[in-house]
Design a protein around this motif. Structure first.
Motif, PDB file in Angstrom:
ATOM      1  N   GLN A  79       0.843  -1.191   0.000  1.00  0.00           N
ATOM      2  CA  GLN A  79       0.000   0.000   0.000  1.00  0.00           C
ATOM      3  C   GLN A  79       0.884   1.249   0.000  1.00  0.00           C
ATOM      4  OE1 GLN A  79      -3.178  -0.263  -0.249  1.00  0.00           O
ATOM      5  NE2 GLN A  79      -3.956  -2.045   0.817  1.00  0.00           N
ATOM      6  N   THR A  80       0.542   2.239  -0.775  1.00  0.00           N
ATOM      7  CA  THR A  80       1.254   3.514  -0.961  1.00  0.00           C
ATOM      8  C   THR A  80       2.611   3.347  -1.634  1.00  0.00           C
ATOM      9  OG1 THR A  80       2.399   3.662   1.204  1.00  0.00           O
ATOM     10  CG2 THR A  80       0.122   4.480   1.082  1.00  0.00           C
ATOM     11  N   GLY A  81       2.928   2.150  -2.121  1.00  0.00           N
ATOM     12  CA  GLY A  81       4.145   1.959  -2.888  1.00  0.00           C
ATOM     13  C   GLY A  81       5.409   1.750  -2.091  1.00  0.00           C
ATOM     14  N   SER A  82       5.315   1.527  -0.784  1.00  0.00           N
ATOM     15  CA  SER A  82       6.510   1.232  -0.003  1.00  0.00           C
ATOM     16  C   SER A  82       6.135   0.567   1.319  1.00  0.00           C
ATOM     17  CB  SER A  82       7.340   2.496   0.273  1.00  0.00           C
ATOM     18  OG  SER A  82       6.933   3.135   1.469  1.00  0.00           O
ATOM     19  N   PHE A  83       7.145   0.010   1.975  1.00  0.00           N
ATOM     20  CA  PHE A  83       6.966  -0.652   3.269  1.00  0.00           C
ATOM     21  C   PHE A  83       6.457   0.295   4.349  1.00  0.00           C
ATOM     22  CE2 PHE A  83      11.022   1.391   3.699  1.00  0.00           C
ATOM     23  CZ  PHE A  83      11.121   1.705   5.050  1.00  0.00           C
ATOM     24  N   LYS A  84       6.564   1.591   4.124  1.00  0.00           N
ATOM     25  CA  LYS A  84       6.249   2.568   5.163  1.00  0.00           C
ATOM     26  C   LYS A  84       4.796   2.497   5.640  1.00  0.00           C
ATOM     27  CE  LYS A  84      10.124   5.000   5.760  1.00  0.00           C
ATOM     28  NZ  LYS A  84      10.763   5.241   7.076  1.00  0.00           N
ATOM     29  N   PHE A  85       3.911   1.965   4.805  1.00  0.00           N
ATOM     30  CA  PHE A  85       2.522   1.836   5.240  1.00  0.00           C
ATOM     31  C   PHE A  85       2.423   0.938   6.464  1.00  0.00           C
ATOM     32  CE2 PHE A  85      -1.548  -0.442   5.231  1.00  0.00           C
ATOM     33  CZ  PHE A  85      -2.418   0.627   5.332  1.00  0.00           C
ATOM     34  N   ARG A  86       3.281  -0.077   6.531  1.00  0.00           N
ATOM     35  CA  ARG A  86       3.259  -0.997   7.675  1.00  0.00           C
ATOM     36  C   ARG A  86       3.473  -0.236   8.982  1.00  0.00           C
ATOM     37  NH1 ARG A  86       4.203  -6.524   6.053  1.00  0.00           N
ATOM     38  NH2 ARG A  86       4.829  -6.728   3.877  1.00  0.00           N
ATOM     39  N   GLN A 124       6.569   1.505  17.788  1.00  0.00           N
ATOM     40  CA  GLN A 124       5.467   0.914  17.031  1.00  0.00           C
ATOM     41  C   GLN A 124       5.706   0.999  15.521  1.00  0.00           C
ATOM     42  OE1 GLN A 124       3.276  -1.035  17.955  1.00  0.00           O
ATOM     43  NE2 GLN A 124       2.954  -0.684  20.148  1.00  0.00           N
ATOM     44  N   VAL A 125       6.473   1.966  15.079  1.00  0.00           N
ATOM     45  CA  VAL A 125       6.858   2.015  13.666  1.00  0.00           C
ATOM     46  C   VAL A 125       7.813   0.860  13.362  1.00  0.00           C
ATOM     47  CG1 VAL A 125       8.163   3.321  11.938  1.00  0.00           C
ATOM     48  CG2 VAL A 125       6.448   4.477  13.352  1.00  0.00           C
ATOM     49  N   ILE A 126       8.793   0.663  14.204  1.00  0.00           N
ATOM     50  CA  ILE A 126       9.720  -0.458  14.028  1.00  0.00           C
ATOM     51  C   ILE A 126       8.954  -1.781  14.019  1.00  0.00           C
ATOM     52  CG2 ILE A 126      11.649  -1.716  15.067  1.00  0.00           C
ATOM     53  CD1 ILE A 126      12.586   0.989  16.235  1.00  0.00           C
ATOM     54  N   ALA A 127       7.994  -1.900  14.938  1.00  0.00           N
ATOM     55  CA  ALA A 127       7.193  -3.124  15.005  1.00  0.00           C
ATOM     56  C   ALA A 127       6.432  -3.357  13.705  1.00  0.00           C
ATOM     57  CB  ALA A 127       6.227  -3.059  16.183  1.00  0.00           C
ATOM     58  N   GLY A 128       5.851  -2.287  13.159  1.00  0.00           N
ATOM     59  CA  GLY A 128       5.131  -2.429  11.899  1.00  0.00           C
ATOM     60  C   GLY A 128       6.038  -2.856  10.763  1.00  0.00           C
ATOM     61  N   GLN A 129       7.225  -2.240  10.682  1.00  0.00           N
ATOM     62  CA  GLN A 129       8.165  -2.636   9.625  1.00  0.00           C
ATOM     63  C   GLN A 129       8.625  -4.082   9.832  1.00  0.00           C
ATOM     64  OE1 GLN A 129       7.261  -0.228   8.358  1.00  0.00           O
ATOM     65  NE2 GLN A 129       8.252   1.741   8.726  1.00  0.00           N
ATOM     66  N   GLY A 130       8.680  -4.504  11.076  1.00  0.00           N
ATOM     67  CA  GLY A 130       9.092  -5.874  11.357  1.00  0.00           C
ATOM     68  C   GLY A 130       8.155  -6.927  10.807  1.00  0.00           C
ATOM     69  N   THR A 131       6.904  -6.536  10.509  1.00  0.00           N
ATOM     70  CA  THR A 131       5.981  -7.520   9.933  1.00  0.00           C
ATOM     71  C   THR A 131       6.465  -7.989   8.571  1.00  0.00           C
ATOM     72  OG1 THR A 131       4.544  -5.816   8.922  1.00  0.00           O
ATOM     73  CG2 THR A 131       4.040  -6.513  11.190  1.00  0.00           C
ATOM     74  N   CYS A 132       7.250  -7.164   7.878  1.00  0.00           N
ATOM     75  CA  CYS A 132       7.869  -7.592   6.625  1.00  0.00           C
ATOM     76  C   CYS A 132       8.812  -8.766   6.889  1.00  0.00           C
ATOM     77  CB  CYS A 132       8.620  -6.424   5.999  1.00  0.00           C
ATOM     78  SG  CYS A 132       9.398  -6.780   4.408  1.00  0.00           S
ATOM     79  N   GLY A 133       9.520  -8.704   8.013  1.00  0.00           N
ATOM     80  CA  GLY A 133      10.422  -9.787   8.381  1.00  0.00           C
ATOM     81  C   GLY A 133       9.698 -11.078   8.716  1.00  0.00           C
ATOM     82  N   LEU A 134       8.522 -10.966   9.349  1.00  0.00           N
ATOM     83  CA  LEU A 134       7.731 -12.168   9.616  1.00  0.00           C
ATOM     84  C   LEU A 134       7.360 -12.863   8.309  1.00  0.00           C
ATOM     85  CD1 LEU A 134       5.214 -10.949  12.371  1.00  0.00           C
ATOM     86  CD2 LEU A 134       7.385 -12.165  12.692  1.00  0.00           C
ATOM     87  N   GLU A 135       6.987 -12.078   7.305  1.00  0.00           N
ATOM     88  CA  GLU A 135       6.639 -12.650   6.009  1.00  0.00           C
ATOM     89  C   GLU A 135       7.850 -13.289   5.346  1.00  0.00           C
ATOM     90  OE1 GLU A 135       4.709  -9.688   3.628  1.00  0.00           O
ATOM     91  OE2 GLU A 135       3.215  -9.223   5.178  1.00  0.00           O
ATOM     92  N   ILE A 136       8.990 -12.615   5.412  1.00  0.00           N
ATOM     93  CA  ILE A 136      10.213 -13.162   4.815  1.00  0.00           C
ATOM     94  C   ILE A 136      10.555 -14.505   5.450  1.00  0.00           C
ATOM     95  CG2 ILE A 136      12.714 -12.841   4.637  1.00  0.00           C
ATOM     96  CD1 ILE A 136      12.159  -9.826   4.337  1.00  0.00           C
TER      97      ILE A 136
END
Length: 325
Positions: free
Chosen positions: A46-53, A150-162
């Motif tokens: 969403q919005t073209g980058s990981f930042k939405f997380r 909480q921003v770090i936590a949101g970006q970390g969801t990318c790592g869960l998927e990886i």
């Protein structure tokens, strides 16, 4: 500090809002790198980058009465759009302080998402002072771009998927190359991998001349960049690693990597021709490192997080024209 439990909780709040981006591959890229290359295209987020997380994670964690007053953020574009979209999704106002030299597409997209954009001169303006005054006057809550749990936590969801996707593809040991500015995505992914895929190691990738994270990891202390402008990789230029992100990266990440601006442009062209995805320069540095610095990476496979695709047409056209091969 962010924790694995916070990342897992953020993943639940993001369910149904963030996209689970795939892992892409191409035999042409594998041959070029001399190993298996898996690309995580957060340009499709969403919005073209990981930042939405991170934006959604931070806003959804606020108390309802605090969130209702609105939020403010500083960003050259991707965090701006992530926070603006999250604010719109929650029905609350957002003010974004952006440098005047941010890509026009990012400024326009942020406004289109309903945020109020306040522009400043990156070289002479003080975004912290501007933001602090607006926050005080309007009762807004600051959502920092990377140095916020909480921003770090949101970006970390990318790592869960990886972690899950790599396991599905039989990859249990590999370097995970991450486009890195202040370190929110890199540290979040590193925490997620520590808990769910300890054989995968996060490594930050930066543009030449703006390698504060790589130098900080080598020195064991936070180092600053001498300049804040002058690179096409605007999305990942920060003065220094975050006070919260650096200790995580220092504990969990491998050595940092740097690539040239031209290598980032070439990676953009290859991502388009071989993977059919659009990347911005800052979002392509991880793929550039995987393809053009294979000796700096270990293992039979490498995972590159392509962090964003919000690029102006002229810059994208330049990449395709310069590297038409």
């Amino acid at each position: 500090m962010s924790t694995l439990e916070m990342i897992e909780a953020a993943a639940k709040r993001l369910a149904g809002h963030a996209r689970r981006t795939p892992l892409l591959s191409s035999p042409f890229l594998d041959e070029m790198a001399g190993r298996r290359v898996l690309v995580k295209p957060e340009c499709l987020q969403q919005t073209g980058s990981f930042k939405f997380r991170g934006g959604w994670s931070a806003l959804s964690a606020l108390a309802p009465e605090v969130r209702a007053r609105g939020v403010i953020a500083f960003s050259s574009g991707n965090h701006a759009q992530g926070v603006a979209a999250a604010a719109r999704g929650h029905g609350v106002p957002a003010v974004i302080v952006m440098p005047e030299d941010a890509p026009r597409l990012k400024i326009a997209n942020t406004r289109a998402l309903g945020a109020e954009v306040v522009l400043y001169d990156r070289a002479t303006g003080d975004r912290d002072a501007i933001g602090a005054q607006l926050a005080k006057e309007r009762g807004l809550t600051l959502i920092k771009p990377f140095d916020e749990p909480q921003v770090i936590a949101g970006q970390g969801t990318c790592g869960l998927e990886i972690a899950a996707q790599a396991a599905e593809q039989g990859v249990t040991e590999a370097d995970v190359l991450v486009c890195c500015g202040g370190g929110g995505l890199t540290s979040g992914i590193a925490l997620a991998l520590e808990g769910h895929a300890p054989g995968l190691r996060a490594r930050p990738v930066e543009p030449e001349g703006f390698d504060d994270v790589a130098r900080s990891l080598t020195a064991g202390r936070i180092e600053r960049n001498d300049k804040l402008t002058g690179s096409l990789c605007d999305a990942i230029i920060s003065p220094q690693p975050g006070e919260l992100t650096f200790p995580i990266m220092h504990r969990l990440c491998g050595p940092g990597l740097t690539v040239s601006e031209d290598e980032a442009l070439r990676a953009m062209a290859l991502a388009f021709t071989r993977l059919k995805i659009v990347l911005e320069p800052g979002g392509a540095v991880s793929l550039a490192a995987a393809l053009f610095h294979p000796g700096a990476v270990s293992g039979d496979a490498v995972i590159a997080v392509a962090s964003g695709g919000n690029v102006d047409a002229e810059v994208f056209g330049m990449a395709l024209e310069k590297h038409a091969d």
